[in-house]
Scaffold this active site. Structure first.
Site, PDB file in Angstrom:
ATOM      1  CD  GLU A 253      22.875  29.148  -6.079  1.00 18.73           C
ATOM      2  OE1 GLU A 253      23.498  28.742  -5.244  1.00 18.73           O
ATOM      3  OE2 GLU A 253      22.156  28.555  -6.813  1.00 18.73           O
TER       4      GLU A 253
ATOM      5  CG  ASP B 295      35.226  21.805  -2.187  1.00 18.52           C
ATOM      6  OD1 ASP B 295      34.596  21.498  -3.200  1.00 18.52           O
ATOM      7  OD2 ASP B 295      34.473  22.272  -1.428  1.00 18.52           O
TER       8      ASP B 295
END
Lengths: 407, 407
Positions: free
Chosen positions: A170, A300
């Site tokens: 990305e 996370d």
């Protein structure tokens, strides 16, 4: 006044959705809710690579917490978490401490550097608004330096991306758009600038469908991105990197090294004594830390296994948001005196990786592959859906991505 | 085909006006005109401090040479001058050499560093587009670094300007406008940032009218600019400076040191063997180098004494432009076989120093003092008049400053 105290650590995807849901689910007198965060803003981690490339301003990526959280209802403590004391039901902050009845840990990720020599000192990681902005300015500064140097300092113009996984790809896509603008701004011929991705796996986007990977690589190569696959990053120096492929080492000049090849959970979670794997706590089905019925872990820092392939689910925004919804629901149950908590069951809606302006690849809706502008539109729909969930139509209109061909 | 060859070195104020005037004054078959310049653009040196502060984009400051010079009429050689060989009527360039019948030297200025320790290595000077852009990006980069550092690195936020003369004051004025914008962009409280000018003279703007100096200092102080007057800059380190006042030394943290306290002529002129003072050649009345009837010197490399006070005229754009007009006229006379050259007689139209957006001080029209917005408007009129002279209405409309209150 015997209201339970709920303390939420971190205003990332997990912490924010937990907070926003709780402020709706619980009545004013049912619980005290405290949100602890370093800054007075939340940011979209999945957009940071655009801020780092300089294709999107960071103010677009961040959202003032007070814009979506009712600060008459939720107390915002702007501070940094230092450590957790689960046995004392206490959190130590840089400037104080807090006690809780229920704790939600959403402290986010850290870069995993795998002990690569010089990485911490000489490479950048896309961690937060501050570091993304620094990467943008670091590259710009090196481009500005180029025409002021007596020698031809190619290291100033080579941009190295460590890792061709989701984030690396990305970021490379954004640079593909950004570099021509930078060349114009700094009077540098485009052909002088190299964008080099270094990936240890034999393929880019490991784990993705082969056809999608090929599309992504072809498109990025057409934008001037180079791929060094099956290549290990061995060492990062101040003005170069050393890579190794087939036992051959090569030194590549670069003063712009961005590491995008791995994340781990926050080290505070590790230091608390929870059992972790790469900083992630293997939580129970209802998202609580083993042995701690009063601590939920989202995002996370939470490790959840995908029973289908016996591998952990990746630490994505999508999963963090779903975990937060379950956590809010379970907290409501506990506050209301219940004990039957909901088990987390991820509902994977697919993955779309952006390749830059108007270009993306992805898999959505049960395996359907998307390419090019269609995938790019889907990516924006996903992003906009999150804004709607977090802050309603008002936030969507303020921070959404509406132009289907550009930002 | 025995047309005289006129070679003009440098596309600064002097070189450009000489070229533009000559292409009008001389017929196509009367002379070959060659203009030598590093870049394919001319720039307004007097606007560079705005580019360096980041208040004006450098593309506004530069003008493509082909926009004002007829390249069918004048040959543009994009190269760097290495040395002059007057006895052989030759100019050595990085990538070749040129011979001439008449030479116009308009090679501009270099920073005079007065042997201050560390200045060359650690301070920036506002010399050209490249260096102005670098200063802008250097400050931005340090501001970006600030919130990524573990310690409170005040040196990243302190901006030191060496010299409170004309350039130093104008640069301080722009920073007064720019710093609040930078603070917003980089999440830094305005009160953390210091703008410090260090000036050896007991006053700012030495040589200016006292009342104007007071106005300037008051205004700049209200914008957060600090003045250290009667203070010598002794040493520039990587992250600090050492100054001395009344035999007391002080170290001030700063990683942003911009030297704006003196210019000298181009060292190529010195190396040619002309008699110089600080790189400037004491030219004859008709602007020729002593002993070289075929060499005219214009702009910052030319030294002309003001008979009224027996001091050299300052190296300003105004004087460079007037010298160029006389030089073009004299070259026409020579090409036409004449020998009675015009003597240069400067017509001083006053001086206006900008203090930032909508603020300036100056003396115009035979001693009249101007303050505040009136002076600012006058500054823009002067700038616009130059554009009109250089490139006519087309260039004025393209690059002029029209908003009387802002840029």
């Amino acid at each position: 006044m015997n209201r339970p105290k709920i303390v939420i650590l971190g205003a990332g995807y997990g912490g924010m959705i937990t907070t926003v849901k709780l402020q709706k689910m619980l009545g004013r007198n049912e619980a005290d809710i405290t949100l602890v965060n370093k800054h007075n803003y939340h940011y979209q981690t999945t957009w940071l690579h655009e801020n780092a490339a300089g294709t999107l301003h960071h103010d677009h990526t961040r959202i003032k917490i007070s814009d979506v959280v009712d600060l008459n209802r939720v107390e915002l403590v702007q501070d940094t978490v230092v450590s957790l004391q689960p046995d004392e039901k206490k959190v130590t902050l840089e400037n104080g401490e807090l006690t809780y009845d229920y704790l939600v840990v959403g402290l986010g990720f850290e870069a995993a550097t795998f002990g690569i020599q010089g990485l911490l000192e000489n490479a950048f990681t896309i961690n937060n608004i501050n570091s993304a902005r620094l990467i943008r300015d670091h590259i710009e500064y090196n481009f500005a330096r180029y025409n002021n140097e007596k020698e031809d300092r190619q290291d100033l113009l080579n941009i190295v991306i460590g890792g061709a996984g989701f984030t690396g790809i990305e970021f490379a896509g954004e640079l593909g758009n950004r570099v021509p603008e930078l060349c114009k701004e700094y009077d540098i011929p485009r052909e002088k600038v190299r964008i080099i991705t270094v990936e240890a796996s034999p393929t880019a986007l490991p784990g993705f469908d082969e056809e999608l990977v090929e599309y992504a690589m072809n498109y990025l190569e057409s934008q001037g991105v180079e791929f060094k696959l099956g290549t290990m990053l061995k060492q990062v120096n101040e003005n170069s990197i050393i890579v190794e492929k087939d036992e051959q080492q090569e030194e590549i000049p670069s003063s712009n090294v961005i590491w995008a090849a791995g994340v781990r959970g926050n080290s505070i979670v590790e230091e608390t004594g929870f059992e972790t794997a790469r900083g992630r706590v293997k939580v129970s089905e209802d998202l609580r830390a083993p042995g701690h019925d009063d601590i939920f872990i989202v995002g996370d820092c939470a490790l959840i296994m995908d029973k289908e392939n016996d591998r952990p689910y990746p630490p994505t925004a999508q999963i963090a948001i779903q975990e937060a919804e379950v956590t809010a629901h379970n907290l409501k149950t506990l506050v209301h005196g219940g004990s039957k908590l909901e088990a987390f069951e991820p509902e994977l809606q697919g993955t779309v990786a952006s390749l830059g302006e108007g270009q993306a690849i992805g898999v959505v809706f049960g395996g359907k592959k998307l390419f090019g502008w269609k995938a790019s539109v889907m990516k924006k729909i996903i992003d906009n859906r999150y804004l709607l969930k977090l802050g309603g139509v008002g936030l969507l209109l303020k921070k959404g991505k509406f132009n289907i061909f550009t930002k």
